[in-house]
Scaffold this active site. Structure first.
Site, PDB file in Angstrom:
ATOM      1  N   GLU A  71       0.811  -1.215   0.000  1.00  0.00           N
ATOM      2  CA  GLU A  71       0.000   0.000   0.000  1.00  0.00           C
ATOM      3  C   GLU A  71       0.848   1.269   0.000  1.00  0.00           C
ATOM      4  O   GLU A  71       0.314   2.377   0.128  1.00  0.00           O
ATOM      5  CB  GLU A  71      -0.925   0.016   1.220  1.00  0.00           C
ATOM      6  CG  GLU A  71      -1.977  -1.069   1.245  1.00  0.00           C
ATOM      7  CD  GLU A  71      -3.047  -0.916   0.173  1.00  0.00           C
ATOM      8  OE1 GLU A  71      -2.884  -0.029  -0.701  1.00  0.00           O
ATOM      9  OE2 GLU A  71      -4.010  -1.674   0.200  1.00  0.00           O
ATOM     10  N   HIS A  89      -3.053   2.688   8.336  1.00  0.00           N
ATOM     11  CA  HIS A  89      -4.097   1.964   7.588  1.00  0.00           C
ATOM     12  C   HIS A  89      -4.371   0.649   8.301  1.00  0.00           C
ATOM     13  O   HIS A  89      -3.454  -0.128   8.571  1.00  0.00           O
ATOM     14  CB  HIS A  89      -3.649   1.701   6.152  1.00  0.00           C
ATOM     15  CG  HIS A  89      -4.448   0.637   5.460  1.00  0.00           C
ATOM     16  ND1 HIS A  89      -5.821   0.634   5.422  1.00  0.00           N
ATOM     17  CD2 HIS A  89      -4.060  -0.480   4.782  1.00  0.00           C
ATOM     18  CE1 HIS A  89      -6.251  -0.428   4.757  1.00  0.00           C
ATOM     19  NE2 HIS A  89      -5.187  -1.113   4.355  1.00  0.00           N
ATOM     20  N   HIS A  91      -7.434  -2.724   9.122  1.00  0.00           N
ATOM     21  CA  HIS A  91      -8.598  -3.502   8.694  1.00  0.00           C
ATOM     22  C   HIS A  91      -9.488  -3.761   9.907  1.00  0.00           C
ATOM     23  O   HIS A  91      -9.904  -4.878  10.159  1.00  0.00           O
ATOM     24  CB  HIS A  91      -8.164  -4.826   8.067  1.00  0.00           C
ATOM     25  CG  HIS A  91      -7.420  -4.681   6.784  1.00  0.00           C
ATOM     26  ND1 HIS A  91      -6.930  -5.772   6.101  1.00  0.00           N
ATOM     27  CD2 HIS A  91      -7.073  -3.601   6.053  1.00  0.00           C
ATOM     28  CE1 HIS A  91      -6.309  -5.354   5.000  1.00  0.00           C
ATOM     29  NE2 HIS A  91      -6.385  -4.037   4.957  1.00  0.00           N
ATOM     30  N   HIS A 151     -12.650  -2.819   2.381  1.00  0.00           N
ATOM     31  CA  HIS A 151     -11.216  -2.910   2.655  1.00  0.00           C
ATOM     32  C   HIS A 151     -10.886  -2.536   4.101  1.00  0.00           C
ATOM     33  O   HIS A 151     -10.544  -3.403   4.901  1.00  0.00           O
ATOM     34  CB  HIS A 151     -10.467  -2.007   1.667  1.00  0.00           C
ATOM     35  CG  HIS A 151      -8.990  -2.179   1.669  1.00  0.00           C
ATOM     36  ND1 HIS A 151      -8.201  -1.899   0.572  1.00  0.00           N
ATOM     37  CD2 HIS A 151      -8.124  -2.581   2.634  1.00  0.00           C
ATOM     38  CE1 HIS A 151      -6.926  -2.130   0.863  1.00  0.00           C
ATOM     39  NE2 HIS A 151      -6.859  -2.545   2.124  1.00  0.00           N
TER      40      HIS A 151
END
Length: 211
Positions: A71, A89, A91, A151
């Site tokens: 990413e 980031h 999840h 996502h």
């Protein structure tokens, strides 16, 4: 604490708080034209400073034996479009639930203002692609957080601590909304109500001293 040590510290905290699972999620922190980022394929609670790669803002590997997170293009796109110095980031469960069911997270609590108000859900694109990077950059405009369709979530800050706290807040807001749906229809704060909160924060009341 060095930038790489910060990645290890907050990577470990992300795992402890259940914001990531397995090798999912990634973090980065920028200093000048260099970006320290978590490596691809390594669980965030198993990081050590020496295995965290460093890239420049154009995406060239400057230091490290392992490949940067897949990413990394998304991180670099956000850095190019904002004054952010750190990105997280994850999840996380409730963030991903919202990201798979909605086009935005409405302001169910005034603390949403700390993230810029309404949190947009970036259109879906395959992870690690220029398309996803562009979608996230657009969703992040004027915000400190965005969700990524089907996502997860992404947050920014002036420091990695600030970006991480934004991630915690984003997950809390998502959880409040999702759990609220199990009871009824969550009330959404209006622009007038949010503006009143801003006004209150800018002009707090002065409490008189007892003489």
């Amino acid at each position: 604490m060095s930038l790489r040590e910060q990645l290890c510290e907050y990577g470990r905290r992300a795992v402890e708080l259940g914001l990531v699972i397995g090798t999912s999620g990634n973090l980065s922190v920028r200093e000048g034209d260099l970006v320290a980022v978590t490596p691809s394929g390594v669980a965030l609670d198993r990081l050590t400073p020496e295995i965290c790669p460093v890239v420049d803002v154009e995406g060239y590997l400057v230091e490290g034996d392992l490949q940067p997170s897949s990413e990394t293009p998304m991180h670099l796109a956000v850095y190019a479009a904002t004054d952010a110095r750190a990105i997280v980031h994850t999840h996380s469960v409730f963030g991903t639930i919202v990201a798979t069911t909605m086009t935005e997270l409405p302001p169910v609590h005034y603390n949403a203002l700390l993230l810029g108000g309404v949190v947009k859900v970036a259109e879906y694109a395959t992870y690690g692609t220029p398309e996803l990077a562009a979608n996230v950059r657009a969703a992040m405009e004027g915000k400190k957080a965005a969700l990524m369709a089907n996502h997860g979530g992404v947050t920014v800050g002036a420091t990695l601590e600030e970006a991480f706290e934004a991630t915690r807040l984003l997950e809390w807001l998502c959880e409040v909304y999702v759990r609220g749906l199990s009871v009824g229809k969550p009330a959404i704060l209006t622009n007038e109500q949010l503006n009143a909160v801003i006004e209150r924060a800018l002009n707090p009341p002065a409490f008189p001293r007892r003489l």
